[in-house]
Design a protein around this motif. Structure first.
Motif, mmCIF file in Angstrom:
data_model
loop_
_atom_site.group_PDB
_atom_site.id
_atom_site.type_symbol
_atom_site.label_atom_id
_atom_site.label_comp_id
_atom_site.label_asym_id
_atom_site.label_seq_id
_atom_site.Cartn_x
_atom_site.Cartn_y
_atom_site.Cartn_z
ATOM 1 N N THR A 62 20.389 -41.774 91.121
ATOM 2 C CA THR A 62 20.390 -42.846 92.110
ATOM 3 C C THR A 62 21.801 -43.091 92.630
ATOM 4 O O THR A 62 22.001 -43.258 93.832
ATOM 5 C CB THR A 62 19.818 -44.140 91.501
ATOM 6 O OG1 THR A 62 18.504 -43.863 91.028
ATOM 7 C CG2 THR A 62 19.756 -45.249 92.515
ATOM 8 N N SER A 63 22.789 -43.078 91.741
ATOM 9 C CA SER A 63 24.168 -43.323 92.186
ATOM 10 C C SER A 63 24.698 -42.147 93.010
ATOM 11 O O SER A 63 25.473 -42.347 93.936
ATOM 12 C CB SER A 63 25.072 -43.600 90.990
ATOM 13 O OG SER A 63 25.182 -42.461 90.158
ATOM 14 N N GLU A 64 24.266 -40.922 92.707
ATOM 15 C CA GLU A 64 24.687 -39.758 93.492
ATOM 16 C C GLU A 64 24.057 -39.771 94.877
ATOM 17 O O GLU A 64 24.649 -39.332 95.845
ATOM 18 C CB GLU A 64 24.287 -38.460 92.775
ATOM 19 C CG GLU A 64 25.105 -38.165 91.549
ATOM 20 C CD GLU A 64 24.586 -36.933 90.803
ATOM 21 O OE1 GLU A 64 23.763 -36.197 91.376
ATOM 22 O OE2 GLU A 64 25.010 -36.736 89.671
ATOM 23 N N SER A 66 23.240 -42.337 96.716
ATOM 24 C CA SER A 66 23.625 -43.428 97.614
ATOM 25 C C SER A 66 25.081 -43.839 97.434
ATOM 26 O O SER A 66 25.366 -44.987 97.124
ATOM 27 C CB SER A 66 22.703 -44.613 97.379
ATOM 28 O OG SER A 66 22.739 -44.994 96.010
ATOM 29 N N PRO A 67 26.040 -42.913 97.657
ATOM 30 C CA PRO A 67 27.450 -43.279 97.448
ATOM 31 C C PRO A 67 27.955 -44.303 98.453
ATOM 32 O O PRO A 67 28.876 -45.038 98.178
ATOM 33 C CB PRO A 67 28.184 -41.948 97.586
ATOM 34 C CG PRO A 67 27.281 -41.104 98.419
ATOM 35 C CD PRO A 67 25.872 -41.544 98.087
ATOM 36 N N GLY A 68 27.356 -44.390 99.625
ATOM 37 C CA GLY A 68 27.812 -45.329 100.645
ATOM 38 C C GLY A 68 27.386 -46.755 100.405
ATOM 39 O O GLY A 68 27.860 -47.669 101.069
ATOM 40 N N LEU A 69 26.534 -47.000 99.437
ATOM 41 C CA LEU A 69 26.032 -48.339 99.193
ATOM 42 C C LEU A 69 26.882 -49.097 98.168
ATOM 43 O O LEU A 69 26.603 -50.237 97.883
ATOM 44 C CB LEU A 69 24.583 -48.282 98.680
ATOM 45 C CG LEU A 69 23.582 -47.708 99.664
ATOM 46 C CD1 LEU A 69 22.185 -47.646 99.033
ATOM 47 C CD2 LEU A 69 23.513 -48.549 100.930
ATOM 48 N N ARG A 70 27.891 -48.496 97.640
ATOM 49 C CA ARG A 70 28.720 -49.154 96.624
ATOM 50 C C ARG A 70 29.766 -50.022 97.238
ATOM 51 O O ARG A 70 30.340 -49.887 98.202
ATOM 52 C CB ARG A 70 29.388 -48.116 95.736
ATOM 53 C CG ARG A 70 28.346 -47.452 94.886
ATOM 54 C CD ARG A 70 29.031 -46.442 94.005
ATOM 55 N NE ARG A 70 28.041 -45.982 93.067
ATOM 56 C CZ ARG A 70 28.290 -45.721 91.823
ATOM 57 N NH1 ARG A 70 29.482 -45.858 91.337
ATOM 58 N NH2 ARG A 70 27.357 -45.302 91.026
#
Length: 70
Positions: A62-64, A66-70
């Motif tokens: 999930t973190s890979e 959506s890197p732009g959502l951090r």
């Protein structure tokens, strides 16, 4: 004083893992055969998956994704 006993880790079926990843249960079985996810065999030969490992893999993916959502 006795050492605290740790509750056994919850084991998930291929169907439960498939629901979390939104894939078919056969896909989960293929991942296990390919070594992408660890599995345990029951005495009857069915696969079970450690919940902590599944949730960790899901969090990593999930973190890979959506890197732009951090």
């Amino acid at each position: 004083m006795a050492a605290p006993t740790q509750a056994p880790e919850r084991l998930l079926t291929p169907g439960e893992v498939a629901t979390l990843f939104r894939v078919d249960p056969k896909t989960v079985t293929r991942w296990a055969s390919a070594g992408r996810i660890g599995s345990i065999r029951t005495p009857g030969g069915h696969r079970r998956f450690r919940e902590s490992e599944v949730r960790g893999l899901l969090a990593d993916l999930t973190s890979e994704a959506s890197p732009g959502l951090r």
